[in-house]
Design an enzyme around this catalytic site. Structure first.
Site, short mmCIF file in Angstrom:
data_model
loop_
_atom_site.label_atom_id
_atom_site.label_comp_id
_atom_site.label_asym_id
_atom_site.label_seq_id
_atom_site.Cartn_x
_atom_site.Cartn_y
_atom_site.Cartn_z
N GLY A 58 -45.28 32.11 98.16
CA GLY A 58 -45.24 33.51 98.56
C GLY A 58 -46.58 33.98 99.09
O GLY A 58 -46.65 34.79 100.04
N THR A 59 -47.67 33.50 98.50
CA THR A 59 -49.01 33.87 98.97
C THR A 59 -49.22 33.39 100.39
O THR A 59 -49.75 34.11 101.24
CB THR A 59 -50.07 33.28 98.03
OG1 THR A 59 -49.96 33.90 96.75
CG2 THR A 59 -51.47 33.51 98.58
N GLN A 81 -41.21 40.65 93.95
CA GLN A 81 -40.70 41.05 92.64
C GLN A 81 -39.27 41.57 92.67
O GLN A 81 -38.58 41.54 91.66
CB GLN A 81 -41.61 42.12 92.02
CG GLN A 81 -42.96 41.61 91.57
CD GLN A 81 -42.87 40.62 90.42
OE1 GLN A 81 -41.90 40.61 89.66
NE2 GLN A 81 -43.88 39.77 90.30
N ALA A 134 -40.02 32.10 95.64
CA ALA A 134 -38.84 31.63 94.92
C ALA A 134 -39.01 31.61 93.41
O ALA A 134 -38.06 31.86 92.66
CB ALA A 134 -38.45 30.24 95.41
N HIS A 135 -40.21 31.31 92.93
CA HIS A 135 -40.35 31.20 91.47
C HIS A 135 -40.27 32.54 90.76
O HIS A 135 -40.20 32.59 89.53
CB HIS A 135 -41.65 30.46 91.11
CG HIS A 135 -42.90 31.27 91.33
ND1 HIS A 135 -43.55 31.31 92.54
CD2 HIS A 135 -43.62 32.03 90.49
CE1 HIS A 135 -44.62 32.07 92.43
NE2 HIS A 135 -44.68 32.54 91.19
N CYS A 190 -59.98 42.81 79.87
CA CYS A 190 -60.41 41.84 78.87
C CYS A 190 -59.73 40.48 79.03
O CYS A 190 -60.13 39.52 78.39
CB CYS A 190 -60.12 42.36 77.47
SG CYS A 190 -60.80 43.99 77.16
#
Length: 460
Positions: free
Chosen positions: A69-70, A177, A195-196, A320
């Site tokens: 996707g990136t 998403q 896809a993931h 954090c």
């Protein structure tokens, strides 16, 4: 062990597993070759493209499979900007886009282009009118996610798409998403997905580019995927991705209703079970499976470890939990509390019992972390002659600056001030958020020799 981090990666769907295993035997050959094995692989690839295009809502020849996707985002943004270079070099993004979009924007800016970030409200949503107001004659591309990956808020894609259409600007929608839950509203020019996120295998992304959108592929030319994605196609993974997308879409209507009810239970119960909690994101216009909340006086990484020890896998956007010790850009843009941030994203099939067990495990986990950090059990006002106090929290990370503020706020009279010295970037977000939750006045930030001085006035 309940896995509550589907927004990062959803478990492999059973249909994806079946399709993957079958395609390993049938789709291993080069689909560009004319022999029997190559033709068989080509048939599988073409069928997967047609199935994915139907789910996306585009033509098969408009859809490209990428390695992630990136990669789809990077290729989509760079190709669209290059294709419309004569129009201008102005790029518009929202302040809460996925890091892949923001990294592309930074690269574009470093190369001489200009970028405008559209702010969001406290729920994480852009205002369509505000988005429309920054579109210019030299705007080459606009980007807007369909739903936020950290807080679940859905964006007004249809309204922004209409504004972009009126301005003659193509809109790229990052649908990573939301695509598994349903089609993206019409009006987009480019669309990306991964896809993931919907239960397909990792390593498969989607890039759809509408016919008529000016697009110039960047980088060396390649004969694969219409030149938009170099390298040999992973046909078994692509087949599994397309099959699982079709499967989850068929289940989405019923599963979204069921998971939304479970998330509503979490949204309602967490503030009742755990004191000093802020539930963030839009309560209505949101993804059905995702809820995010922040806990005062809690170190996010420690809380995640405690929940993991209790058998629950969750995620966080807290400063954090990152190596940079800076708040999530999403939480920062929203102006909400960043410390003790927990994102719960339920995969399909999550049971009511799993959610009930999580709600049982959360309060003692938060209480235990607060006790270790020495957080105040309650703020007990006690009059003192000092009209102001200074808290030196330099070199101490979240949530310690806020904990120290909470400990001493009762030691100044009403109208008195506490100045917190901190060099932790998270304090810039968390101290104002603490003031809003505790109904104290945040006076503002002042320069200091090291870090910043945050001034709070006691109101009650």
């Amino acid at each position: 062990m309940p896995y509550f981090d589907a927004a990062s990666a959803a478990p492999l769907h059973p249909v994806a597993r079946q399709a993957l295993l079958a395609a390993l035997d049938e789709g291993w050959a080069d689909p560009a070759r004319l022999h029997r094995e190559g033709r068989r692989a080509r048939l599988l690839l073409d069928a997967a493209r047609e199935a994915a295009a139907e789910a996306v809502g585009c033509r098969p020849d408009e859809l490209t499979f990428t390695s992630s996707g990136t990669r789809a985002v990077h290729s989509g943004i760079s190709g669209a900007l290059a294709g419309r270079r004569r129009v201008g070099r102005h790029l518009v993004v929202s302040a809460v886009e996925h890091s892949s979009v923001l990294h592309s924007a930074a690269t574009h800016e470093s190369g001489g282009g200009s970028v405008t970030e559209v702010p969001v409200d406290v729920t994480g949503a852009v205002r369509a009118q505000a988005y429309a107001s920054v579109l210019r004659e030299d705007t080459a591309l606009a980007c807007l996610q369909s739903a936020n990956h950290e807080v679940g808020t859905e964006q007004p894609v249809a309204e922004v798409a209409e504004a972009c259409r009126a301005a003659g600007v193509p809109l790229l929608v990052d649908a990573a998403q939301s695509l598994g839950w349903g089609p993206v509203p019409a009006g987009w020019s480019l669309l990306t997905a991964s896809a993931h996120k919907w239960g397909g295998p990792a390593g498969v992304g989607l890039l759809a580019v509408r016919k008529g959108v000016r697009f110039a592929v960047q980088g060396p030319a390649d004969e694969r995927e219409s030149g938009r994605a170099a390298g040999f196609e992973d046909i078994p993974a692509i087949v599994a991705a397309a099959a699982s997308l079709r499967a989850v879409r068929a289940e989405a209507a019923a599963e979204s209703v069921r998971l939304r009810a479970l998330v509503d239970r979490i949204r309602a119960r967490v503030p009742a079970l755990v004191p000093d909690v802020e539930v963030v994101g839009d309560p209505v216009r949101r993804l059905p499976h995702l809820v995010t909340f922040s806990c005062l006086y809690v170190d996010g990484e420690t809380l995640l470890h405690e929940l993991d020890r209790s058998g629950f896998s969750v995620s966080s956007g807290s400063s954090c939990t990152s190596s940079t010790l800076t708040p999530s850009h999403v939480l920062r843009a929203m102006g909400v509390l960043s410390e003790g941030n927990v994102r719960v994203s339920l995969p399909a099939g999550t049971s009511e019992e799993d959610v009930d067990h999580f709600l049982e495990a959360l309060p003692p986990a938060v209480a235990g972390v607060r006790e270790k950090l020495g957080a105040p059990a309650a703020t007990v006002p006690s009059p003192a002659p000092a009209a102001s106090l200074v808290v030196d929290a330099l070199g101490r990370r979240c949530p310690i600056p806020v904990i120290e503020l909470a400990k001493v706020i009762g030691e100044v009279p009403v109208g008195g001030t506490v100045t917190v010295l901190s060099d932790d970037e998270a304090a810039r977000l968390d101290i104002p958020a603490w003031c809003a939750m505790r109904e104290q006045e945040y006076v503002g930030e002042e320069p200091a020799d090291r870090g910043s001085a945050y001034v709070v006035r006691r109101l009650s």
